[in-house]
Motif scaffolding. Structure first.
Motif, PDB file in Angstrom:
ATOM      1  N   HIS A   1       0.794  -1.218   0.000  1.00  0.00           N
ATOM      2  CA  HIS A   1       0.000   0.000   0.000  1.00  0.00           C
ATOM      3  C   HIS A   1       0.833   1.276   0.000  1.00  0.00           C
ATOM      4  O   HIS A   1       0.482   2.261  -0.656  1.00  0.00           O
ATOM      5  CB  HIS A   1      -0.933   0.004   1.221  1.00  0.00           C
ATOM      6  CG  HIS A   1      -1.821  -1.193   1.286  1.00  0.00           C
ATOM      7  ND1 HIS A   1      -2.299  -1.725   2.455  1.00  0.00           N
ATOM      8  CD2 HIS A   1      -2.312  -1.996   0.300  1.00  0.00           C
ATOM      9  CE1 HIS A   1      -3.045  -2.783   2.201  1.00  0.00           C
ATOM     10  NE2 HIS A   1      -3.062  -2.973   0.903  1.00  0.00           N
ATOM     11  N   SER A   2       1.936   1.289   0.732  1.00  0.00           N
ATOM     12  CA  SER A   2       2.729   2.515   0.829  1.00  0.00           C
ATOM     13  C   SER A   2       3.290   2.940  -0.520  1.00  0.00           C
ATOM     14  O   SER A   2       3.435   4.136  -0.799  1.00  0.00           O
ATOM     15  CB  SER A   2       3.871   2.330   1.833  1.00  0.00           C
ATOM     16  OG  SER A   2       4.698   1.236   1.463  1.00  0.00           O
TER      17      SER A   2
ATOM     18  N   GLY B   1       4.927   7.258  -0.987  1.00  0.00           N
ATOM     19  CA  GLY B   1       5.741   7.508   0.195  1.00  0.00           C
ATOM     20  C   GLY B   1       5.230   8.587   1.125  1.00  0.00           C
ATOM     21  O   GLY B   1       5.832   8.834   2.171  1.00  0.00           O
TER      22      GLY B   1
ATOM     23  N   TRP C   1      -1.727  -3.737   8.945  1.00  0.00           N
ATOM     24  CA  TRP C   1      -1.453  -2.317   9.183  1.00  0.00           C
ATOM     25  C   TRP C   1      -0.886  -2.070  10.572  1.00  0.00           C
ATOM     26  O   TRP C   1      -0.103  -1.140  10.776  1.00  0.00           O
ATOM     27  CB  TRP C   1      -2.732  -1.500   8.990  1.00  0.00           C
ATOM     28  CG  TRP C   1      -3.139  -1.326   7.572  1.00  0.00           C
ATOM     29  CD1 TRP C   1      -2.326  -1.044   6.506  1.00  0.00           C
ATOM     30  CD2 TRP C   1      -4.466  -1.423   7.017  1.00  0.00           C
ATOM     31  NE1 TRP C   1      -3.056  -0.969   5.342  1.00  0.00           N
ATOM     32  CE2 TRP C   1      -4.365  -1.188   5.617  1.00  0.00           C
ATOM     33  CE3 TRP C   1      -5.721  -1.678   7.568  1.00  0.00           C
ATOM     34  CZ2 TRP C   1      -5.469  -1.203   4.776  1.00  0.00           C
ATOM     35  CZ3 TRP C   1      -6.825  -1.698   6.730  1.00  0.00           C
ATOM     36  CH2 TRP C   1      -6.698  -1.461   5.353  1.00  0.00           C
TER      37      TRP C   1
ATOM     38  N   GLN D   1       3.303   4.710   8.196  1.00  0.00           N
ATOM     39  CA  GLN D   1       3.041   5.723   7.168  1.00  0.00           C
ATOM     40  C   GLN D   1       1.594   6.190   7.218  1.00  0.00           C
ATOM     41  O   GLN D   1       1.286   7.324   6.865  1.00  0.00           O
ATOM     42  CB  GLN D   1       3.377   5.164   5.787  1.00  0.00           C
ATOM     43  CG  GLN D   1       3.457   6.214   4.692  1.00  0.00           C
ATOM     44  CD  GLN D   1       3.941   5.639   3.378  1.00  0.00           C
ATOM     45  OE1 GLN D   1       4.620   4.618   3.360  1.00  0.00           O
ATOM     46  NE2 GLN D   1       3.586   6.263   2.279  1.00  0.00           N
ATOM     47  N   TRP D   2       0.708   5.335   7.679  1.00  0.00           N
ATOM     48  CA  TRP D   2      -0.695   5.759   7.798  1.00  0.00           C
ATOM     49  C   TRP D   2      -0.877   6.642   9.032  1.00  0.00           C
ATOM     50  O   TRP D   2      -0.286   6.404  10.073  1.00  0.00           O
ATOM     51  CB  TRP D   2      -1.651   4.572   7.817  1.00  0.00           C
ATOM     52  CG  TRP D   2      -1.372   3.488   8.832  1.00  0.00           C
ATOM     53  CD1 TRP D   2      -0.654   2.339   8.639  1.00  0.00           C
ATOM     54  CD2 TRP D   2      -1.820   3.460  10.202  1.00  0.00           C
ATOM     55  NE1 TRP D   2      -0.626   1.594   9.808  1.00  0.00           N
ATOM     56  CE2 TRP D   2      -1.333   2.256  10.775  1.00  0.00           C
ATOM     57  CE3 TRP D   2      -2.579   4.317  10.998  1.00  0.00           C
ATOM     58  CZ2 TRP D   2      -1.580   1.896  12.100  1.00  0.00           C
ATOM     59  CZ3 TRP D   2      -2.827   3.974  12.321  1.00  0.00           C
ATOM     60  CH2 TRP D   2      -2.335   2.783  12.859  1.00  0.00           C
TER      61      TRP D   2
END
Length: 275
Positions: free
Chosen positions: A107-108, A113, A134, A143-144
């Motif tokens: 996903h990232s 990024g 996650w 990152q989320w």
């Protein structure tokens, strides 16, 4: 930002001949006001990156775009792609649709990024697996920036559960040891087409400070062992984890207790002791 005048979602679904796929865990939401409320849970999304899993015909996607988000949506049901493409045309540069299985996609990489919020009416058949993914990994903060996720109400209650009850388990520990998890909204089964057999609820999770000296992998291993045999005493359920019984003794945790009686802080202390 001017909000486009879109045709009713029911009309779009009818025009494209769509129906919810039981095999894909689909249930469609039509209520625009409800969808707007869901999109508002993460806060101000104007100009921010959002990842949506399983948009289907685009009900929640509409609400996210209306809120000003830049949406990357992963959809494996190609029947829904034409309806999503129409949304892309109405919101140029705001929606990117990726065809594929969200479980198999990194996903990232999709969002280049940058930090992103995850907002999704998750398909029931992959929701828990994605959620655990996650929450995992040694790198933290992730990152989320937040997770706003629709689950079956039973699963949602397990995520926010406190020690001592039957709903408290591995999901609660993984969600709460370095994040704050809350039940943001309950959604009645009648809101969906077709109505599922169970009630639903939305969980909102934001990252918190990660405790020092704790391995995420060790915590995952501990909780998997402890709750994998939750009816047994810790001395039995944790005997397969090297050093765990000695760690219980060192920390003064009675080995005759069961997994659901230990708080999140206890599991953190055990994982830290085991290194």
């Amino acid at each position: 930002m001017t909000v486009p005048d879109l045709p009713p979602l029911r009309d779009v679904i009818a025009r494209h001949g769509l129906s919810a796929s039981k095999a894909l865990g689909q249930n469609f939401l039509y209520d625009a006001q409800l969808l707007d409320r869901i999109a508002a849970i993460p806060g101000d999304l104007r100009g921010k990156a959002v990842l949506e899993i399983g948009p289907g015909p685009g009900g929640l996607t509409r609400a996210l775009l209306k809120a000003g988000a830049r949406v990357t949506a992963i959809e494996m049901d190609r029947r829904c792609l034409p309806a999503l493409a129409e949304l892309s045309d109405v919101y140029p540069g705001m929606l990117r649709v990726v065809e594929g299985d969200a479980v198999k996609i990194e996903h990232s990489d999709l969002v280049g990024g940058e930090p992103f919020a995850v907002v999704a009416n998750l398909p029931y058949n992959v929701g828990t697996a994605l959620f655990v993914r996650w929450l995992g990994g040694e790198a933290w903060p992730p990152q989320w920036t937040s997770l706003t996720l629709m689950f079956q109400q039973e699963v949602a209650q397990r995520i926010v559960a406190q020690p001592g009850g039957s709903t408290y388990g591995r999901l609660a520990v993984l969600a709460q040891w370095r994040s704050a998890a809350s039940l943001a909204m309950k959604v009645h089964r009648s809101a969906f087409t077709p109505p599922p057999k169970v009630m639903s609820a939305i969980v909102h999770v934001v990252p918190a400070v990660m405790p020092e000296g704790v391995s995420a992998r060790m915590l995952e291993r501990l909780t998997e062992a402890a709750f994998g045999q939750r009816r047994k005493m810790l001395r039995q359920s944790l005997k397969g984890v090297p050093g765990a019984l000695q760690a219980l003794e060192t920390l003064g945790i009675d080995e005759t207790r069961r997994a659901e009686t230990l708080g999140v802080a206890d599991y953190i202390a055990l994982a830290r002791e085991l290194g």
